[in-house]
Design a protein around this motif. Structure first.
Motif, mmCIF file in Angstrom:
data_model
loop_
_atom_site.group_PDB
_atom_site.id
_atom_site.type_symbol
_atom_site.label_atom_id
_atom_site.label_comp_id
_atom_site.label_asym_id
_atom_site.label_seq_id
_atom_site.Cartn_x
_atom_site.Cartn_y
_atom_site.Cartn_z
ATOM 1 N N ALA A 212 -8.605 -7.856 -12.479
ATOM 2 C CA ALA A 212 -9.480 -7.922 -13.650
ATOM 3 C C ALA A 212 -8.723 -8.415 -14.876
ATOM 4 C CB ALA A 212 -10.098 -6.553 -13.915
ATOM 5 N N PHE A 213 -7.507 -7.912 -15.079
ATOM 6 C CA PHE A 213 -6.719 -8.365 -16.223
ATOM 7 C C PHE A 213 -6.302 -9.823 -16.065
ATOM 8 C CE2 PHE A 213 -6.412 -3.966 -17.518
ATOM 9 C CZ PHE A 213 -6.294 -4.063 -18.899
ATOM 10 N N ARG A 214 -5.991 -10.215 -14.857
ATOM 11 C CA ARG A 214 -5.614 -11.618 -14.649
ATOM 12 C C ARG A 214 -6.796 -12.534 -14.935
ATOM 13 N NH1 ARG A 214 -3.687 -14.669 -9.191
ATOM 14 N NH2 ARG A 214 -2.854 -16.536 -10.229
ATOM 15 N N TYR A 215 -7.991 -12.119 -14.504
ATOM 16 C CA TYR A 215 -9.192 -12.900 -14.812
ATOM 17 C C TYR A 215 -9.394 -12.975 -16.320
ATOM 18 C CZ TYR A 215 -14.039 -14.435 -14.996
ATOM 19 O OH TYR A 215 -15.191 -15.147 -15.281
ATOM 20 N N ALA A 216 -9.273 -11.850 -17.004
ATOM 21 C CA ALA A 216 -9.492 -11.820 -18.450
ATOM 22 C C ALA A 216 -8.483 -12.700 -19.181
ATOM 23 C CB ALA A 216 -9.396 -10.381 -18.954
ATOM 24 N N TYR A 240 0.958 -6.435 -16.655
ATOM 25 C CA TYR A 240 -0.046 -7.482 -16.436
ATOM 26 C C TYR A 240 0.172 -8.643 -17.408
ATOM 27 C CZ TYR A 240 -2.587 -3.669 -14.086
ATOM 28 O OH TYR A 240 -2.959 -2.618 -13.269
ATOM 29 N N ALA A 241 0.493 -8.306 -18.662
ATOM 30 C CA ALA A 241 0.695 -9.350 -19.667
ATOM 31 C C ALA A 241 1.984 -10.125 -19.421
ATOM 32 C CB ALA A 241 0.716 -8.729 -21.062
ATOM 33 N N ASN A 242 3.054 -9.417 -19.126
ATOM 34 C CA ASN A 242 4.349 -10.082 -18.974
ATOM 35 C C ASN A 242 4.464 -10.891 -17.687
ATOM 36 O OD1 ASN A 242 5.385 -9.094 -21.428
ATOM 37 N ND2 ASN A 242 5.980 -7.155 -20.485
ATOM 38 N N GLU A 243 3.699 -10.504 -16.666
ATOM 39 C CA GLU A 243 3.763 -11.212 -15.384
ATOM 40 C C GLU A 243 2.568 -12.144 -15.187
ATOM 41 O OE1 GLU A 243 4.103 -8.254 -12.352
ATOM 42 O OE2 GLU A 243 6.046 -7.494 -13.087
ATOM 43 N N PRO A 246 -1.921 -17.808 -14.822
ATOM 44 C CA PRO A 246 -3.347 -18.150 -14.884
ATOM 45 C C PRO A 246 -3.960 -18.353 -13.506
ATOM 46 C CG PRO A 246 -2.099 -19.433 -16.477
ATOM 47 C CD PRO A 246 -1.097 -18.739 -15.605
ATOM 48 N N LEU A 247 -5.205 -17.957 -13.365
ATOM 49 C CA LEU A 247 -5.950 -18.167 -12.130
ATOM 50 C C LEU A 247 -6.336 -19.633 -11.988
ATOM 51 C CD1 LEU A 247 -8.454 -15.174 -12.226
ATOM 52 C CD2 LEU A 247 -6.749 -15.541 -10.443
ATOM 53 N N ALA A 248 -6.181 -20.165 -10.795
ATOM 54 C CA ALA A 248 -6.729 -21.480 -10.480
ATOM 55 C C ALA A 248 -8.226 -21.323 -10.229
ATOM 56 C CB ALA A 248 -6.038 -22.067 -9.254
ATOM 57 N N GLU A 249 -8.968 -22.415 -10.327
ATOM 58 C CA GLU A 249 -10.415 -22.349 -10.153
ATOM 59 C C GLU A 249 -10.790 -21.803 -8.782
ATOM 60 O OE1 GLU A 249 -12.964 -22.731 -12.297
ATOM 61 O OE2 GLU A 249 -11.334 -22.812 -13.774
ATOM 62 N N GLU A 250 -10.033 -22.199 -7.757
ATOM 63 C CA GLU A 250 -10.357 -21.706 -6.419
ATOM 64 C C GLU A 250 -10.104 -20.199 -6.299
ATOM 65 O OE1 GLU A 250 -6.371 -24.002 -6.082
ATOM 66 O OE2 GLU A 250 -8.325 -24.231 -7.096
ATOM 67 N N GLU A 251 -9.147 -19.687 -7.075
ATOM 68 C CA GLU A 251 -8.910 -18.248 -7.075
ATOM 69 C C GLU A 251 -10.057 -17.509 -7.756
ATOM 70 O OE1 GLU A 251 -4.292 -17.225 -7.253
ATOM 71 O OE2 GLU A 251 -4.845 -18.660 -8.808
ATOM 72 N N LYS A 252 -10.597 -18.089 -8.835
ATOM 73 C CA LYS A 252 -11.766 -17.483 -9.466
ATOM 74 C C LYS A 252 -12.934 -17.425 -8.488
ATOM 75 C CE LYS A 252 -10.779 -18.871 -14.242
ATOM 76 N NZ LYS A 252 -11.268 -19.649 -15.407
ATOM 77 N N GLU A 253 -13.146 -18.503 -7.769
ATOM 78 C CA GLU A 253 -14.236 -18.527 -6.798
ATOM 79 C C GLU A 253 -14.030 -17.487 -5.713
ATOM 80 O OE1 GLU A 253 -17.079 -20.094 -6.988
ATOM 81 O OE2 GLU A 253 -16.467 -20.914 -8.923
#
Length: 370
Positions: A212-216, A240-243, A246-253
């Motif tokens: 969830a944090f990575r998505y945000a 979460y912030a330090n590591e 960004p999500l790639a589009e395919e990861e969001k899907e």
């Protein structure tokens, strides 16, 4: 910690912001530890509100502000809609925060056009902000709202706000799709800083917090603000912030397809179920269901803790009346469904659309039973 531009203000904010609401739940000494630890680790955005505990959150933050005021961006909120109310509220906040100025004053929870009219009209809160800016008490002004973003969209069209605060997470992505589809692009176009709140959907995504944090943090926002009330939580959020990658589009899907909270009930608004031979706008009805109760009551029996969490959060944003009004205006409603099943074969998320239409009609049509 990564820093991002805060709109057109010239400020830069850390990717992780510290929200002050949950400081109400802990003693002042522990709040002081958490705030100092956050600042020591590179965080620089602390946010609260006059209404959080009738100033208690502000007073706890003030213990840190007085010693480290120049190390971070300080934001508070006012629920007042008039010039006098805004100025009085601001003076109380400055006293609570033990400071002479705030970097950002946010018009808090502006939920209706009538409220927006009052804020922007003669004798409204914006006049108070403008006076406070001249007096050096406020640098920038923002606006916030929970849930459906029509008022925020209108606000950005009518006034040059410096920041907008809105709900963004991978669950409510499909309950309030206009946030990411309309509000975010509009804010970017106008160089308005976007403050993301509720990255774990008011705690609903607790089992999937890293995702969830990575998505945000992958959104085009200036800062992700989250409530923090334990040392363990703070260290996890800092990680979460330090590591962050960004999500790639395919990861969001992949999240949209497989997230346990979305499951096979929440509509992803892909519109592949259309056309309906009866003319039912299936995605629109399910969007209204999202407005109504965030698609949380789905007819599935769960354990008491899960049920209690869903029941607490389903009307969290108070959009249910609006959803029913908009549903009443549809020419073709969900009860027109003949159960032909054509839509079912097209849904890539295996949603039982026939059952879901029945549940949505019960909710939105104010039916007595389903």
């Amino acid at each position: 910690m990564e820093k991002r531009k805060f709109g057109k203000t010239g400020l830069e904010t850390s990717i992780l912001g510290f929200g002050g609401f949950h400081l109400l739940e802990i003693p002042a000494d522990e709040a002081e530890y958490l705030l100092n630890r956050y600042l020591d680790q590179g965080g620089n955005y602390i946010e609260t509100a006059a209404s959080y505990g009738n100033g208690e959150s502000e007073r706890k933050i003030g213990r840190v502000v007085s010693r480290r005021r120049n190390e971070f961006i300080l934001a508070t909120k006012t629920g007042e809609r008039t010039k006098k109310g805004c100025l009085d509220s601001l003076d109380r906040s400055l006293k609570n925060l033990d400071t002479d100025w705030v970097d950002l004053l946010i018009m808090h929870g502006v939920g209706t056009i009538e409220e927006l009219d009052a804020i922007l009209g003669p004798g409204g809160a914006i006049e108070g902000v403008q006076q406070a800016q001249k007096e050096g008490k406020v640098r920038f002004v923002g606006i916030s709202m929970h849930g459906q973003p029509d008022v925020l969209i209108e606000a950005l069209k009518r006034y040059p706000f410096d920041a907008v605060m809105t709900t963004i997470n991978y669950y409510d992505r499909f309950n309030f799709p206009e946030i990411e589809d309309v509000l975010v692009p509009l804010a970017m176009e106008k160089q308005v800083a976007i403050i993301l709140m509720k990255p774990i959907a008011d705690g609903f995504l607790w089992r999937s917090a890293p995702m969830a944090f990575r998505y945000a943090m992958s959104q085009p926002v200036s800062v992700v603000v989250t409530g923090i009330n334990t040392r363990e939580m703070l260290e996890e959020d800092l990680r979460y912030a330090n590591e962050f990658v960004p999500l790639a589009e395919e990861e969001k899907e992949e999240i949209f397809k497989n997230a346990i909270e979305l499951g096979n009930y929440v509509c992803r608004q892909c519109s592949k179920c259309l056309p309906c031979p009866e003319g039912i706008n299936i995605p629109e009805i399910f969007k209204l269901e999202g407005y109504y109760d965030r698609q949380m009551r789905d007819g599935v029996v769960r354990d008491p803790a899960e049920f209690a969490l869903r029941d607490r959060l389903r009307f969290w944003f108070g959009n249910d009346k609006m959803a029913r009004e908009r549903y009443s205006q549809l020419d073709v409603k969900a009860d027109r469904c003949t159960k032909c099943g054509q839509c079912m074969t097209r849904c890539p998320y295996n949603i039982d659309i026939i059952k879901k239409l029945h549940i949505a009609d019960y909710k939105l049509g104010n039916k007595e039973i389903f």
